[in-house]
Design an enzyme around this catalytic site. Structure first.
Site, PDB file in Angstrom:
ATOM      1  CE  LYS A 243      28.242  56.267  33.375  1.00  0.00           C
ATOM      2  NZ  LYS A 243      27.905  57.477  34.146  1.00  0.00           N
TER       3      LYS A 243
ATOM      4  CG  HIS B 144      48.623  31.294  53.553  1.00  0.00           C
ATOM      5  ND1 HIS B 144      49.349  30.163  53.817  1.00  0.00           N
ATOM      6  CD2 HIS B 144      48.525  31.951  54.736  1.00  0.00           C
ATOM      7  CE1 HIS B 144      49.652  30.114  55.103  1.00  0.00           C
ATOM      8  NE2 HIS B 144      49.168  31.189  55.683  1.00  0.00           N
TER       9      HIS B 144
ATOM     10  CD  GLU C 110      34.586  56.521  39.526  1.00  0.00           C
ATOM     11  OE1 GLU C 110      34.003  56.922  40.548  1.00  0.00           O
ATOM     12  OE2 GLU C 110      34.049  55.752  38.705  1.00  0.00           O
TER      13      GLU C 110
END
Lengths: 483, 483
Positions: free
Chosen positions: A449, A335, A306
């Site tokens: 937003k 793995h 960010e």
């Protein structure tokens, strides 16, 4: 378990200093054409000096506040005494927060308390309450938290600097209503707000309704707030020594006072990561070999992404910048991800984080001596095995010419974690200077937003609602692209 | 909570079909020069046909076994009856496994059981035991699991196809010793082994010592094993309907029978991801907007990375291939990663995963009507908010010309999760054909393992130990690169 030590002892402090080994970032180790040359690094000195000056100026002039958080004095005592009250009264402490308001508390809890903490008895938790962090608005997930706590024995900590965070404030409204229905006006004894010291809606609500509050300094942004009340209050409640934590952060401040690139661990790491990105490695993997550090990798993921992921205008040209942080966990991800890291494209740099003393060994008893594939394990410990595997991964990466570096913690305690987090924050702030971007804003998320505000019917966002309607209409015309 | 439904009803099945919307991968939606054109996609038809033929041949000739797992018949009844015994006898079920042996069980548990499952009462858990997955060898982490279970009321499920997995077998040796000390020869009633039906050390040990066992078919590799005993046994123990799960996987097999690229969701998604990678987007983010799906993103991370991250020789040239899968979580990561995804470099593609029915709403009561920043929330639900935010993120990505697509689950149940996982496995196996690599091997990790064997003193790896010593010596000469 963590030994009790005196972090005020200078000798102990030096012994607990975290370190950065970056030889495998360098061409000298991983091969010419693959790594960074000393010359390339030295050439960064002038740019680093400029970035250092700008950052220190921002600090002096109080535009950037996280440097000062290790020296909060009174707020620390306030937090400690409130935390003690919570310990006496409550069985659970629930953080309502998202982004930096959640990642900091989670990182500290995972690092510094035993695994499966919430399953331990209260005695095993040293009398501290359980901790839950409601960091999402999944309705089933949120109701799932409310199902396992008894509201009458729970303290809810709403964290939002502005008070406008839709996710957190929705949770707050739900919890406040529930508490009011059960406890009447005593609801406020079960809520504490962490917010801006003066401004914003949550500050106003807390004042009007008489909620206890703790401050987030105005010059400290969400992702740099772990050592403000945001991280410290939950940490203190679950028994973490917050003074030792801040002492670790203060120690890192000292280590990073120098403007000399080669002496400053945060500046040096920022510069190495920056050069790696410029050399076609846009992905930066953080891979601790310790369960306790895995959520620090997640915290760092916000900090790095960010802060540095930005669209900027440089010399009249629009540039999209920002490396992508990736979290991994050793030995588990050997793995899962190591195959790609070792044989895939040369597009990433791996930071291994090692721990010298885990406070546990987990001895492997002797067994199956006659079986070659198993017999060698007996007599060793899981600690030896995980440390051998970490070195093996470092060697495999190096052998395959993959940039990697190693951060080592003598042990995982509040002092070393304080150092590590502070180093990452300084590194990120400094990297902003190298990339020529502002590491403290996040303009890109505002857009999304507003669409959500429009859909939820917030006044003033009718235009955005219209854009949503148009988008859905256009989507209809593209519905052939679906299966 | 999950509604009880009949997955044998064809109408219900169709209604529960998961879907892929890929319009925002296309230039038609995100803009010329940014997305894939229909022409580019159509041009892949020939290559896709070859990959389809090769894959179906591998299936027919039984080199690739995961397609057949939905039709196990007898093994399913065996698992169910063993699981019922465990439910009666045990308070906890502990998986000892790493990589595919851990990621599958974890993904199923998080997706299909309530949040904070281990904190629920036994009644709330429908009489099922707690579940722990020991997927690392951190000594503090492993001892932390043993601290919260009562061995006498615990079943330990050791999972390793070969029996040679150092991490898992070390755990096995520790647990076996502990059980023997407490229970004498009854130790074996507390252990069950999931391993190769015939070969390998663990099969031999289980036979010699009389442990209960469940098979992993020889032609099923770790990361494709979630629908073998590896995933099914833990799932059945915690009350997941494994027949519904397999019915979902079988349904996806049906949907993917066609070789027509545009009709086959798995092939289509593989091709889109492949083209995105070729267009300079080496990062593939999977971002579910549901807490329950977050560990499926982690499971997928192994599947995609370890299958496609390969070094291959093509036309005499060494090529390093493989996109990097990245897991994220909506709405949480809007406050962490979205800034980078929207404004950063054009180097990633985002797969959003949405859920229509969460089985919960979480109503937001009306409050603070007079405050503009908050008043609009009341009367809505968290479900509406998270769904609005997901659409807002899709729009923000699209508006900023970022490739994205959306997978939708009508609800999260065993049938839809079965579909989703099977789709990902088919997609990955098919992508191997597009990349011209073998998606079923992992040669790169072998190298690192051997260094670790050397350090741990395993016979036959003395040469590797020597390499380690030399590396450490060389590291000494580079110690200036540290701070």
């Amino acid at each position: 378990m963590q030994k009790k030590v005196n972090w005020k002892d200078p000798k102990w402090k030096t012994g607990m200093r975290i370190s950065l080994d970056y030889k495998n970032m360098m061409a000298d180790s991983i091969g010419k054409g693959y790594g960074i040359t000393l010359n390339e690094l030295e050439k960064m000195a002038a740019k680093a000096k400029r970035a250092d000056k700008a950052l220190k100026k921002d600090w002096r002039e109080r535009r950037v506040g996280f440097f000062d958080l290790p020296y909060q004095g009174e707020n620390v005592s306030n937090i400690k005494s409130f935390a003690n009250k919570v310990k006496t009264d409550c069985e659970a402490f629930v953080v309502l927060g998202i982004g930096g308001s959640a990642l900091g508390p989670i990182a500290l809890q995972t690092a510094l308390n035993p695994p499966h903490y919430n399953l331990l008895t209260k005695k095993e938790r040293n009398g501290c309450p359980r901790l839950f962090v409601a960091d999402n608005i999944d309705p089933a997930g949120f109701e799932g938290i409310l199902r396992v706590v008894d509201p009458e024995k729970t303290m809810f900590n709403v964290i939002s600097k502005s008070g406008g965070t839709a996710e957190t404030m929705s949770q707050f409204i739900i919890v406040r209503d529930m508490l009011k229905k059960r406890l009447g006006k005593n609801y406020k004894d079960h809520m504490v707000a962490t917010t801006d010291p003066e401004k914003g809606i949550l500050r106003k609500i807390a004042t009007d309704e008489g909620l206890e509050t703790f401050p987030i300094p105005a010059n400290v942004g969400g992702r740099f707030s772990v050592f403000s009340s945001v991280g410290l209050l939950p940490a203190a409640v679950v028994g973490i020594d917050i003074e030792e934590l801040l002492a670790g952060a203060a120690y890192m401040n000292e280590l990073c006072m120098t403007g000399d690139l080669f002496q400053n661990p945060a500046y040096l790491n920022a510069t190495l990561q920056f050069l790696a990105d410029k050399k076609g490695k846009p992905m930066s993997v953080m891979m601790p070999y310790a369960d306790s550090l895995k959520d620090i990798a997640d915290w760092y993921r916000q900090l790095w992404a960010e802060s540095l992921g930005k669209k900027v205008s440089l010399d009249g040209k629009i540039v999209h910048t920002g490396p992508t942080p990736i979290k991994a966990l050793g030995a588990t991800d050997q793995h899962s991800q190591l195959q790609l890291y070792i044989e895939g494209p040369f597009d990433k740099v791996v930071t291994l984080i090692g721990v010298k003393d885990f406070g546990a060994e987990a001895k492997i008893p002797k067994a199956y001596k006659e079986i070659g594939e198993l017999g060698y394990l007996g007599g060793h410990t899981l600690k030896e095995l995980i440390q051998a595997e970490m070195l093996a991964s470092e060697m495999a990466l190096t052998h395959n010419h993959r940039m990697n570096c190693t951060i080592t913690l003598p042990e995982v305690n509040a002092f070393t974690v304080g150092q590590l987090l502070q180093m990452m924050m300084i590194q990120t702030a400094f990297a902003g200077g190298l990339y020529n971007i502002d590491p403290f804003d996040q303009p890109g998320v505002e857009h999304g937003k507003q669409y959500a505000y429009g859909m939820m019917g917030r006044k003033g966002f009718e235009g955005k609602k219209k854009e949503v309607d148009e988008y859905i209409k256009k989507a209809g015309s593209l519905k052939g692209y679906a299966v």
